[in-house]
Design an enzyme around this catalytic site. Structure first.
Site, short mmCIF file in Angstrom:
data_model
loop_
_atom_site.label_atom_id
_atom_site.label_comp_id
_atom_site.label_asym_id
_atom_site.label_seq_id
_atom_site.Cartn_x
_atom_site.Cartn_y
_atom_site.Cartn_z
N GLN A 1 -2.45 -25.18 14.95
CA GLN A 1 -1.38 -25.06 13.69
C GLN A 1 -0.90 -26.76 13.88
OE1 GLN A 1 -0.72 -22.31 16.27
NE2 GLN A 1 -2.11 -21.33 14.77
N ASP B 1 -3.94 -27.00 9.50
CA ASP B 1 -5.25 -27.06 8.55
C ASP B 1 -5.55 -28.75 8.59
OD1 ASP B 1 -5.20 -24.29 8.57
OD2 ASP B 1 -3.67 -24.41 6.88
N HIS C 1 -10.38 -22.83 13.13
CA HIS C 1 -10.91 -24.08 13.21
C HIS C 1 -12.43 -24.21 12.91
CE1 HIS C 1 -7.70 -25.06 16.52
NE2 HIS C 1 -7.26 -25.22 15.51
P1 IMP Z 1 2.04 -16.92 12.32
O1 IMP Z 1 1.85 -18.02 12.97
O2 IMP Z 1 0.97 -15.94 11.86
O3 IMP Z 1 3.24 -16.17 12.80
O4 IMP Z 1 2.52 -17.63 10.77
C1 IMP Z 1 3.87 -18.41 10.75
C2 IMP Z 1 3.52 -19.58 9.75
O5 IMP Z 1 2.85 -20.43 10.24
C3 IMP Z 1 2.94 -19.06 8.45
O6 IMP Z 1 3.63 -19.81 7.39
C4 IMP Z 1 1.69 -19.28 8.44
O7 IMP Z 1 0.90 -19.48 7.32
C5 IMP Z 1 1.50 -20.54 9.28
N1 IMP Z 1 0.28 -20.67 10.35
C6 IMP Z 1 -0.03 -20.19 11.40
N2 IMP Z 1 -1.22 -20.49 11.65
C7 IMP Z 1 -1.56 -21.43 10.88
C8 IMP Z 1 -2.73 -22.28 10.93
O8 IMP Z 1 -3.59 -22.22 11.90
N3 IMP Z 1 -2.92 -23.17 9.90
C9 IMP Z 1 -1.66 -23.33 8.89
N4 IMP Z 1 -0.82 -22.33 8.90
C10 IMP Z 1 -0.48 -21.64 9.83
#
Ligand code: IMP
Length: 428
Positions: A223, A13, A41
């Site tokens: 991410q 983010d 995004h």
């Molecule tokens: P997952 O990717 O859905 O498995 O989530 C794993 C961790 O990554 C969690 O803490 C989510 O909040 C974080 N996360 C996944 N994608 C994003 C993103 O695009 N921005 C911020 N945090 C993310």
């Protein structure tokens, strides 16, 4: 410089979408190399907002956009996103959007397992986005995943029936949940493959040809560095490698093809989901950043946790990604604060820690050591060059460059494409 990787330096983010959209103007091809629709995004063009979760942010600049082999793709979500972008007047067809044959497909059982694990109280809650990302990458590593090439294969039905039987056993016996209706799954995915088949291609060959023709490639990370499966705050991470090295692996090109790497740094820190966060603020300043920065997740709408910039993290990101430059985003949000804090190291028990610790127990007990600089009152969102910035703003920027030992190439002072100060153009 021709081929550029863009990655997040914090916990995601950071505003990568805007910077990719901006720099896509100077490139020919934009590639996403990891993650899936856990990402969100945001791009703002002429006051209109666009959010993409799977389609690379280069799509608004009419560039060839590629979903690399390192991604995990929910086909239903991709089709909805293509329709959403088309409705907004964006041209999308198999000439401009290509999906790697080797990208993995998110299946309904991945989403069911993700939700079950997060809600069951039996395993550690990660605070995932619930999109099935982790279970899909697990199947990739376990060699029972379904890639796009498998989705198009005549054995798809046979393979998916076998995998679903195992998943249903797990969902029913361990989680006491409803099973997946495999006939419905096959019907739905048959529909998806008919729509998406024309987009599926050999991306490694495509990119090699593009490079040989002298095309510029922009690699769009999702991410952030500290959500990386190897180098992030494990286990509170995502399930893919988010750092620049994976631009090669996740798209099928070699490391000699990369010329530069820009790290996106938000002027403060945010995090969604669980996990330690040394500079997190629980006071009025944290609320100020959350509200002024509109810090809500683009994917889940969750409120983001907010805190001061953490240079221990940024230095970690500089090293892990070989950053050649930084893009500092949301600098305008800091306007109006009397003073601004920069975390320069951590205090842990009686020690001073300069390098980001691996142990989460240590990280969880680290107290940030701050340097305080004076803030500024001015609204800087209309500033377009460094000289017009208030002195205190420039001092803040200089300190970030000194501490990270990396130049700031771009500064974002608002969500719009034009709300940017270009210090050193990465493509010129
Ligand atoms: P997952 O990717 O859905 O498995 O989530 C794993 C961790 O990554 C969690 O803490 C989510 O909040 C974080 N996360 C996944 N994608 C994003 C993103 O695009 N921005 C911020 N945090 C993310």
């Amino acid at each position: 410089m021709s081929n550029l990787v863009i990655v997040g330096t914090q916990w995601g983010d950071e505003g990568k979408g805007k910077i990719v959209d901006l720099l896509a103007e100077y490139s020919d091809v934009v590639v996403r190399f990891q993650g899936g629709n856990n990402a969100g995004h945001t791009m703002v063009v002429n006051g209109e907002q666009f959010i993409s979760h799977l389609v690379p942010s280069g799509i608004l600049q009419k560039k060839i956009c590629i979903i690399g082999n390192g991604m995990v793709v929910d086909p239903g979500v991709l089709i909805t996103e293509i329709d959403y972008l088309k409705e907004k007047g964006v041209k999308i067809d198999p000439e401009v959007l290509l999906i790697s044959q080797k990208a993995h497909v998110i299946m309904p059982y991945h989403k069911a397992i993700d939700a079950a694990r997060e809600g069951c109280g039996k395993s550690k809650k990660i605070g995932t986005t619930g999109r099935g990302i982790g279970p899909c990458y697990e199947d990739k590593a376990a060699r029972r995943g379904i890639r796009f090439i498998d989705l198009l294969d005549e054995d798809f039905e046979k393979n998916v029936r076998a995998v679903t039987e195992e998943k249903n056993f797990y969902l029913q016996s361990f989680h006491k949940l409803d099973t997946i209706d495999v006939d419905q799954l096959i019907k739905d995915y048959d529909g998806f493959r008919k729509i998406l088949a024309p987009y599926v291609a050999d991306i490694s060959v495509f990119l090699d040809n593009a490079v040989r023709k002298g095309n510029r490639i922009l690699f769009e990370g999702a991410q952030g560095t500290h959500l990386d499966i190897d180098h992030g705050t494990y286990p509170y991470v995502t399930s893919s490698s988010t750092i620049s090295g994976n631009a090669c692996c996740g798209s099928g090109i070699g490391p000699k093809r990369i010329d530069s790497v820009i790290g996106i740094v938000k002027a403060y820190t945010t995090r969604v989901g669980e996990g330690p966060f040394p500079t997190e603020l629980f006071d009025d300043t944290g609320d100020f950043l959350q509200k002024k920065g509109a810090e809500f997740g683009a994917t889940t709408g969750r409120k983001r946790r907010c805190g001061w910039i953490d240079m221990v993290m940024i230095k970690n990101a500089v090293r892990l990604n070989s950053l050649t430059g930084l893009a500092l985003t949301k600098l305008d949000v800091l306007g109006g604060l009397d003073e601004i804090r920069i975390c320069t190291s951590y205090a842990y028990k009686n020690q001073r820690i300069e390098d980001f610790p691996v142990s989460l127990n240590v990280l969880g007990e680290c107290e940030p050591v701050y340097e305080t600089v004076a803030g500024w009152e001015e609204d800087i969102s209309s500033v377009r060059n460094m000289e017009e910035l208030p002195d205190n703003t420039r001092k803040y920027l200089k300190r970030i460059e000194e501490l990270s030992e990396t130049p700031i190439d771009l500064i974002s002072v608002g969500p719009g494409r034009n709300e940017t100060i270009m210090v050193n153009h990465p493509f010129k």
